[in-house]
Design a protein around this motif. Structure first.
Motif, PDB file in Angstrom:
ATOM      1  N   LYS A  43       1.284  -1.026   0.117  1.00  0.00           N
ATOM      2  CA  LYS A  43       0.248   0.332  -0.575  1.00  0.00           C
ATOM      3  C   LYS A  43       0.894   1.058  -0.132  1.00  0.00           C
ATOM      4  O   LYS A  43       0.543   1.930  -0.766  1.00  0.00           O
ATOM      5  CB  LYS A  43      -1.002  -0.217   1.112  1.00  0.00           C
ATOM      6  N   LYS A  44       1.813   1.303   1.294  1.00  0.00           N
ATOM      7  CA  LYS A  44       2.693   2.835   0.991  1.00  0.00           C
ATOM      8  C   LYS A  44       3.099   2.840  -0.124  1.00  0.00           C
ATOM      9  O   LYS A  44       4.130   3.946  -0.706  1.00  0.00           O
ATOM     10  CB  LYS A  44       3.828   2.388   1.886  1.00  0.00           C
ATOM     11  N   MET A  45       3.387   1.638  -1.285  1.00  0.00           N
ATOM     12  CA  MET A  45       3.924   2.747  -2.687  1.00  0.00           C
ATOM     13  C   MET A  45       3.287   2.696  -4.283  1.00  0.00           C
ATOM     14  O   MET A  45       4.303   2.782  -4.922  1.00  0.00           O
ATOM     15  CB  MET A  45       4.873   0.690  -3.245  1.00  0.00           C
ATOM     16  N   ILE A  46       2.100   2.454  -3.195  1.00  0.00           N
ATOM     17  CA  ILE A  46       0.590   2.841  -3.930  1.00  0.00           C
ATOM     18  C   ILE A  46       1.727   4.484  -4.963  1.00  0.00           C
ATOM     19  O   ILE A  46       1.350   4.270  -6.784  1.00  0.00           O
ATOM     20  CB  ILE A  46      -0.523   2.579  -4.338  1.00  0.00           C
ATOM     21  N   PRO A  47       1.763   5.086  -4.314  1.00  0.00           N
ATOM     22  CA  PRO A  47       2.207   6.628  -5.521  1.00  0.00           C
ATOM     23  C   PRO A  47       3.494   5.934  -5.973  1.00  0.00           C
ATOM     24  O   PRO A  47       3.054   6.938  -7.013  1.00  0.00           O
ATOM     25  CB  PRO A  47       2.032   7.675  -3.732  1.00  0.00           C
ATOM     26  N   THR A  48       4.479   6.133  -5.490  1.00  0.00           N
ATOM     27  CA  THR A  48       5.423   5.541  -6.354  1.00  0.00           C
ATOM     28  C   THR A  48       5.024   4.962  -7.410  1.00  0.00           C
ATOM     29  O   THR A  48       5.683   5.561  -8.773  1.00  0.00           O
ATOM     30  CB  THR A  48       6.866   4.796  -5.883  1.00  0.00           C
ATOM     31  N   THR A  49       4.431   3.616  -7.454  1.00  0.00           N
ATOM     32  CA  THR A  49       4.079   2.982  -8.523  1.00  0.00           C
ATOM     33  C   THR A  49       3.335   3.427  -9.779  1.00  0.00           C
ATOM     34  O   THR A  49       3.670   3.776 -10.839  1.00  0.00           O
ATOM     35  CB  THR A  49       3.867   2.154  -8.781  1.00  0.00           C
ATOM     36  N   LEU A  50       2.376   4.535  -9.334  1.00  0.00           N
ATOM     37  CA  LEU A  50       1.477   5.015 -10.042  1.00  0.00           C
ATOM     38  C   LEU A  50       2.151   6.078 -10.934  1.00  0.00           C
ATOM     39  O   LEU A  50       2.133   7.054 -11.844  1.00  0.00           O
ATOM     40  CB  LEU A  50       0.387   5.788  -9.292  1.00  0.00           C
ATOM     41  N   GLU A  51       3.063   7.074  -9.906  1.00  0.00           N
ATOM     42  CA  GLU A  51       3.936   8.151 -11.011  1.00  0.00           C
ATOM     43  C   GLU A  51       4.964   7.341 -11.530  1.00  0.00           C
ATOM     44  O   GLU A  51       4.772   8.102 -13.121  1.00  0.00           O
ATOM     45  CB  GLU A  51       4.931   8.945  -9.510  1.00  0.00           C
ATOM     46  N   TRP A  52       4.993   6.468 -10.863  1.00  0.00           N
ATOM     47  CA  TRP A  52       6.305   5.899 -12.104  1.00  0.00           C
ATOM     48  C   TRP A  52       4.992   5.184 -13.782  1.00  0.00           C
ATOM     49  O   TRP A  52       6.252   5.617 -14.600  1.00  0.00           O
ATOM     50  CB  TRP A  52       6.810   4.519 -12.449  1.00  0.00           C
ATOM     51  N   LEU A  53       3.938   4.833 -13.661  1.00  0.00           N
ATOM     52  CA  LEU A  53       3.627   4.559 -14.996  1.00  0.00           C
ATOM     53  C   LEU A  53       2.807   5.401 -15.195  1.00  0.00           C
ATOM     54  O   LEU A  53       2.879   5.444 -17.006  1.00  0.00           O
ATOM     55  CB  LEU A  53       2.411   3.524 -14.365  1.00  0.00           C
ATOM     56  N   THR A  54       2.564   7.134 -15.286  1.00  0.00           N
ATOM     57  CA  THR A  54       2.068   7.600 -15.579  1.00  0.00           C
ATOM     58  C   THR A  54       3.076   8.600 -16.497  1.00  0.00           C
ATOM     59  O   THR A  54       2.844   8.455 -17.629  1.00  0.00           O
ATOM     60  CB  THR A  54       1.708   8.623 -14.262  1.00  0.00           C
ATOM     61  N   ALA A  55       4.661   8.482 -16.152  1.00  0.00           N
ATOM     62  CA  ALA A  55       6.047   8.949 -16.855  1.00  0.00           C
ATOM     63  C   ALA A  55       6.316   7.807 -17.661  1.00  0.00           C
ATOM     64  O   ALA A  55       7.037   8.455 -18.907  1.00  0.00           O
ATOM     65  CB  ALA A  55       6.665   8.812 -15.875  1.00  0.00           C
ATOM     66  N   ASN A  56       5.625   6.284 -17.776  1.00  0.00           N
ATOM     67  CA  ASN A  56       5.903   5.662 -18.909  1.00  0.00           C
ATOM     68  C   ASN A  56       5.179   5.003 -19.954  1.00  0.00           C
ATOM     69  O   ASN A  56       5.076   4.189 -20.372  1.00  0.00           O
ATOM     70  CB  ASN A  56       6.913   4.861 -18.778  1.00  0.00           C
ATOM     71  N   THR A  57       3.785   5.470 -19.360  1.00  0.00           N
ATOM     72  CA  THR A  57       2.694   5.095 -20.755  1.00  0.00           C
ATOM     73  C   THR A  57       2.150   6.774 -21.096  1.00  0.00           C
ATOM     74  O   THR A  57       2.349   7.636 -20.508  1.00  0.00           O
ATOM     75  CB  THR A  57       2.019   4.851 -19.828  1.00  0.00           C
ATOM     76  N   ALA A  58       1.137   6.866 -21.865  1.00  0.00           N
ATOM     77  CA  ALA A  58       0.426   7.851 -22.419  1.00  0.00           C
ATOM     78  C   ALA A  58      -1.118   7.853 -21.362  1.00  0.00           C
ATOM     79  O   ALA A  58      -1.418   7.103 -20.960  1.00  0.00           O
ATOM     80  CB  ALA A  58       0.111   7.239 -23.959  1.00  0.00           C
ATOM     81  N   GLY A  59      -0.963   9.339 -21.193  1.00  0.00           N
ATOM     82  CA  GLY A  59      -2.413  10.356 -20.510  1.00  0.00           C
ATOM     83  C   GLY A  59      -3.266   9.544 -21.525  1.00  0.00           C
ATOM     84  O   GLY A  59      -3.319   9.497 -22.577  1.00  0.00           O
ATOM     85  N   PRO A  60      -4.161  10.717 -20.660  1.00  0.00           N
ATOM     86  CA  PRO A  60      -5.311  10.722 -21.754  1.00  0.00           C
ATOM     87  C   PRO A  60      -5.368  11.269 -23.063  1.00  0.00           C
ATOM     88  O   PRO A  60      -4.729  12.307 -22.673  1.00  0.00           O
ATOM     89  CB  PRO A  60      -6.367  11.525 -20.930  1.00  0.00           C
ATOM     90  N   GLU A  61      -5.895  10.483 -23.781  1.00  0.00           N
ATOM     91  CA  GLU A  61      -5.834  11.602 -25.573  1.00  0.00           C
ATOM     92  C   GLU A  61      -7.625  11.826 -26.067  1.00  0.00           C
ATOM     93  O   GLU A  61      -8.277  10.997 -25.811  1.00  0.00           O
ATOM     94  CB  GLU A  61      -5.285  10.577 -26.486  1.00  0.00           C
TER      95      GLU A  61
END
Length: 344
Positions: A324-342
């Motif tokens: 649970k404590k790692m959720i913010p880190t993982t979401l921020e990493w995923l955001t930096a490595n995937t496309a956002g809303p288009e």
């Protein structure tokens, strides 16, 4: 993080196609038909028929679209529970390709139903749980409140509003019947269900981003094994993966007598193949020396074009409370490595 809605400055693609379809037959329907006949004759003989063979009306090619609108058929959902970030819905997905039926939970970010973003496609994050995950997925309950944390990070401009898909991993709670997210010979084809039927189901029901750039998978423990394996085997489907505190060697008793197939489904083998153009973040708990060694050794095997970053959680243990404590880190990493809303 969200694209701003754009005014309808040009005719929608469907209308343009309809107009073009209407124009072509009209060009061949003059009162005498001589112009169309001459044009056809010129094409068949290779001659220049002058003004009678004038080029048909032309238009600029349509601009490539980024958004994939739902293709249907629409699925019926029931509410599983409410969260501070909106409801989690559930259905039983009968996979057309796999023949497997299993429960799938779905969460849509509030932005998805905002009329301002009715033409916007959203990234998709599939989440796999630890343990056997037969009939449940821990990403759907308050142990791992990823939906609420995602919304907090969206408000801060740190994360995408992801569509979250949370399937089961097994059809039996008995660990001796673990399917390990694979098509084990003679067993239900859960690997096909995960890699083909679930993405098809998502595209049928929700606005997504064309291509793989907006697709990611994440899981903890057993779910980490699944997320790594699926991304490495299906780089055409997934661009990124986050295996949290995972293991890499398939060990289900169901592999007995199928060693070649077992190795073909082993993240420990797949990571060094150098065939999957995917990005991964592999984590380990800092309080677990065995886990640190296991994950680091696996990361070291990665060959281009596969890239794997390593994150060690300070003092982390192999516990849901630490995941649970790692959720913010993982979401921020995923955001930096995937496309956002288009939006188109």
């Amino acid at each position: 993080m969200l694209p701003q809605p754009r005014p309808a400055a040009r005719r929608p693609l469907a209308a343009a196609v309809a107009l073009l379809a209407l124009t072509v037959p009209l060009a061949a329907c003059g009162s005498s038909g001589s112009g169309a006949d001459a044009a056809r004759a010129a094409i068949s003989t290779g001659q220049n028929s002058g003004s009678a063979a004038a080029a048909p009306p032309s238009s600029a090619p349509p601009k490539p679209t980024k958004v994939l609108m739902p293709t249907g058929p629409a699925t019926q959902f029931t509410k599983a529970r409410d969260t501070p970030a909106g409801p989690i819905m559930m259905t039983t997905l009968a996979g057309a390709k796999s023949g497997v039926s299993g429960k799938v939970w779905i969460w849509l970010p509030p932005e998805y139903n905002d009329p301002k973003y009715a033409k916007t496609g959203f990234p998709v994050l599939t989440l796999y749980a630890g343990g056997q995950s037969a009939g449940y997925n821990t990403w759907t309950d308050n142990q791992l409140p990823i939906q609420e944390i995602d919304q907090q990070l969206v408000a801060q401009g740190k994360a995408h509003p992801f569509i979250m898909i949370m399937p089961v991993q097994n059809l039996d709670s008995n660990e001796s019947k673990a399917l390990e997210c694979a098509d084990i010979p003679g067993q239900p084809k859960i690997g096909t269900w995960m890699a083909e039927d679930i993405p098809a189901f998502v595209r049928a029901n929700f606005r997504t981003i064309k291509g793989r750039d907006g697709w990611a998978v994440m899981g903890a423990s057993t779910g980490a094994f699944c997320s790594a394996k699926l991304a490495l085997q299906h780089p055409d489907v997934f661009k990124a993966a986050v295996p949290i505190d995972g293991y890499w060697n398939p060990d289900s008793p169901l592999w007995k007598g199928h060693e070649q197939e077992r190795l073909a489904n082993s993240p420990d083998q797949l990571i060094g193949a150098g065939t999957a153009d995917v990005r991964m973040l592999a984590t380990a708990g800092g309080a677990n020396p065995y886990e640190i060694k296991l994950v680091k050794n696996w990361v070291a095997k990665a060959k281009a074009p596969t890239t794997v970053e390593y994150y060690e959680q300070p003092g982390g243990k192999h516990l849901t409370s630490d995941f649970k404590k790692m959720i913010p880190t993982t979401l921020e990493w995923l955001t930096a490595n995937t496309a956002g809303p288009e939006s188109d």
